[in-house]
Design a protein around this motif. Structure first.
Motif, mmCIF file in Angstrom:
data_model
loop_
_atom_site.group_PDB
_atom_site.id
_atom_site.type_symbol
_atom_site.label_atom_id
_atom_site.label_comp_id
_atom_site.label_asym_id
_atom_site.label_seq_id
_atom_site.Cartn_x
_atom_site.Cartn_y
_atom_site.Cartn_z
ATOM 1 N N GLU A 5 3.582 -5.838 32.406
ATOM 2 C CA GLU A 5 4.843 -5.136 32.596
ATOM 3 C C GLU A 5 4.871 -4.534 33.994
ATOM 4 O O GLU A 5 3.884 -3.977 34.469
ATOM 5 C CB GLU A 5 4.994 -4.043 31.538
ATOM 6 C CG GLU A 5 6.357 -3.418 31.508
ATOM 7 C CD GLU A 5 6.594 -2.564 30.276
ATOM 8 O OE1 GLU A 5 7.714 -2.039 30.165
ATOM 9 O OE2 GLU A 5 5.690 -2.432 29.436
ATOM 10 N N THR A 7 5.757 -1.947 37.016
ATOM 11 C CA THR A 7 5.797 -0.496 37.126
ATOM 12 C C THR A 7 6.598 -0.116 38.369
ATOM 13 O O THR A 7 6.888 -0.965 39.233
ATOM 14 C CB THR A 7 4.383 0.108 37.243
ATOM 15 O OG1 THR A 7 3.824 -0.286 38.510
ATOM 16 C CG2 THR A 7 3.486 -0.354 36.097
ATOM 17 N N GLU A 8 6.906 1.150 38.486
ATOM 18 C CA GLU A 8 7.633 1.630 39.663
ATOM 19 C C GLU A 8 6.848 1.359 40.946
ATOM 20 O O GLU A 8 7.441 1.191 42.012
ATOM 21 C CB GLU A 8 7.924 3.128 39.531
ATOM 22 C CG GLU A 8 8.936 3.438 38.442
ATOM 23 C CD GLU A 8 9.238 4.921 38.321
ATOM 24 O OE1 GLU A 8 9.419 5.579 39.368
ATOM 25 O OE2 GLU A 8 9.303 5.412 37.179
ATOM 26 N N ASP A 41 19.449 -3.281 39.312
ATOM 27 C CA ASP A 41 18.924 -1.931 39.466
ATOM 28 C C ASP A 41 17.516 -1.982 38.881
ATOM 29 O O ASP A 41 17.306 -1.717 37.689
ATOM 30 C CB ASP A 41 19.805 -0.909 38.740
ATOM 31 C CG ASP A 41 19.350 0.513 38.961
ATOM 32 O OD1 ASP A 41 18.174 0.732 39.344
ATOM 33 O OD2 ASP A 41 20.151 1.429 38.716
ATOM 34 N N LEU A 43 14.699 -0.276 39.269
ATOM 35 C CA LEU A 43 14.070 0.937 38.714
ATOM 36 C C LEU A 43 14.630 1.246 37.335
ATOM 37 O O LEU A 43 13.877 1.611 36.423
ATOM 38 C CB LEU A 43 14.247 2.123 39.655
ATOM 39 C CG LEU A 43 13.358 2.117 40.890
ATOM 40 C CD1 LEU A 43 13.697 3.298 41.804
ATOM 41 C CD2 LEU A 43 11.881 2.137 40.513
ATOM 42 N N GLN A 44 15.940 1.106 37.167
ATOM 43 C CA GLN A 44 16.546 1.358 35.857
ATOM 44 C C GLN A 44 16.021 0.359 34.836
ATOM 45 O O GLN A 44 15.727 0.727 33.698
ATOM 46 C CB GLN A 44 18.075 1.287 35.966
ATOM 47 C CG GLN A 44 18.820 1.707 34.712
ATOM 48 C CD GLN A 44 18.988 0.575 33.705
ATOM 49 O OE1 GLN A 44 19.000 -0.608 34.032
ATOM 50 N NE2 GLN A 44 19.089 0.946 32.445
ATOM 51 N N ILE A 46 13.110 -1.178 34.860
ATOM 52 C CA ILE A 46 11.708 -0.840 34.570
ATOM 53 C C ILE A 46 11.627 0.325 33.587
ATOM 54 O O ILE A 46 10.788 0.337 32.684
ATOM 55 C CB ILE A 46 10.944 -0.537 35.881
ATOM 56 C CG1 ILE A 46 10.727 -1.836 36.671
ATOM 57 C CG2 ILE A 46 9.621 0.162 35.605
ATOM 58 C CD1 ILE A 46 10.206 -1.638 38.086
ATOM 59 N N LYS A 47 12.527 1.301 33.736
ATOM 60 C CA LYS A 47 12.501 2.503 32.889
ATOM 61 C C LYS A 47 13.181 2.306 31.534
ATOM 62 O O LYS A 47 12.942 3.078 30.610
ATOM 63 C CB LYS A 47 13.184 3.661 33.622
ATOM 64 C CG LYS A 47 12.435 4.127 34.853
ATOM 65 C CD LYS A 47 13.217 5.220 35.574
ATOM 66 C CE LYS A 47 12.534 5.657 36.847
ATOM 67 N NZ LYS A 47 13.294 6.703 37.551
ATOM 68 N N SER A 48 14.013 1.301 31.406
ATOM 69 C CA SER A 48 14.820 1.114 30.208
ATOM 70 C C SER A 48 13.992 0.674 29.004
ATOM 71 O O SER A 48 13.127 -0.193 29.118
ATOM 72 C CB SER A 48 15.902 0.064 30.472
ATOM 73 O OG SER A 48 16.617 -0.229 29.285
ATOM 74 N N GLU A 49 14.314 1.251 27.855
ATOM 75 C CA GLU A 49 13.675 0.841 26.598
ATOM 76 C C GLU A 49 14.230 -0.497 26.116
ATOM 77 O O GLU A 49 13.599 -1.162 25.299
ATOM 78 C CB GLU A 49 13.894 1.913 25.531
ATOM 79 C CG GLU A 49 13.339 3.259 25.940
ATOM 80 C CD GLU A 49 12.411 3.834 24.913
ATOM 81 O OE1 GLU A 49 12.360 3.321 23.784
ATOM 82 O OE2 GLU A 49 11.732 4.800 25.271
ATOM 83 N N TYR A 67 12.853 -10.739 33.939
ATOM 84 C CA TYR A 67 13.135 -9.656 33.004
ATOM 85 C C TYR A 67 13.908 -10.186 31.807
ATOM 86 O O TYR A 67 14.561 -11.231 31.861
ATOM 87 C CB TYR A 67 13.884 -8.492 33.661
ATOM 88 C CG TYR A 67 15.374 -8.647 33.852
ATOM 89 C CD1 TYR A 67 16.262 -8.570 32.773
ATOM 90 C CD2 TYR A 67 15.917 -8.853 35.107
ATOM 91 C CE1 TYR A 67 17.634 -8.708 32.950
ATOM 92 C CE2 TYR A 67 17.290 -8.977 35.292
ATOM 93 C CZ TYR A 67 18.137 -8.909 34.200
ATOM 94 O OH TYR A 67 19.487 -9.044 34.372
ATOM 95 N N LYS A 69 16.591 -8.352 28.946
ATOM 96 C CA LYS A 69 17.344 -7.137 28.652
ATOM 97 C C LYS A 69 18.168 -7.371 27.397
ATOM 98 O O LYS A 69 18.861 -8.389 27.287
ATOM 99 C CB LYS A 69 18.259 -6.769 29.816
ATOM 100 C CG LYS A 69 19.043 -5.503 29.576
ATOM 101 C CD LYS A 69 19.869 -5.113 30.781
ATOM 102 C CE LYS A 69 20.604 -3.818 30.470
ATOM 103 N NZ LYS A 69 21.387 -3.353 31.585
#
Length: 151
Positions: A5, A7-8, A41, A43-44, A46-49, A67, A69
């Motif tokens: 996965e 990461t930032e 986006d 960063l969004q 990466i952070k999204s569940e 990715y 989504k």
């Protein structure tokens, strides 16, 4: 090669990959503006569940990305209520032809299945024959072709 996965801390190379995708797609889309384009986006994502950003590494170097989504159909007549949309598929040119994209694709599909998703979608330019063939080989089929005309 390993997949993991994102990461930032991976954002710099992921932004480079995004521009690699734009460069690869320019010959297929005359409507893209000149200069740097950002489709995602990151960063969004990466952070999204509801998203899973994946990278592939070879010898501690990130060489590929993709990715998945979770989305809902924008209609009320589909026989599914959620689907996984795949995007950001990129393999560094010098690492292509090694099955890395297939490994990324398989991992993204597994993630979607683990979320009880049974429908997976992606977009690919119809003129990008190598990508179309790769996705067909992985089990995807063409569903709709978008047509355009400049007047």
């Amino acid at each position: 090669m390993i997949t993991r996965e994102a990461t930032e801390q991976d954002i710099e190379i992921l932004l480079e990959f995004e521009q690699g995708i734009v460069t690869a797609e320019r010959p297929f889309n005359s409507t893209l503006i000149d200069g740097e384009i950002h489709y995602y986006d990151l960063l969004q994502l990466i952070k999204s569940e509801d998203a899973f950003v994946l990278v592939a590494e070879e010898n501690n170097e990130i060489v590929a990305s993709g990715y998945a989504k979770i989305k809902t159909p924008d209609n009320n007549y589909s026989n599914f209520d959620r689907y996984a949309y795949l995007g950001f598929m990129f393999v560094k040119p010098e690492h292509r032809g090694k099955g890395i994209n297939k490994a990324v694709l398989d991992e993204l599909i597994s993630w979607a299945a683990s979320k009880d998703i049974s429908e997976i979608r992606l977009d690919v330019y119809s003129e990008n024959e190598s990508a179309v063939k790769a996705y067909e080989k992985a089990g995807f089929e063409s569903l709709l072709v978008t047509m355009r005309m400049k007047i």
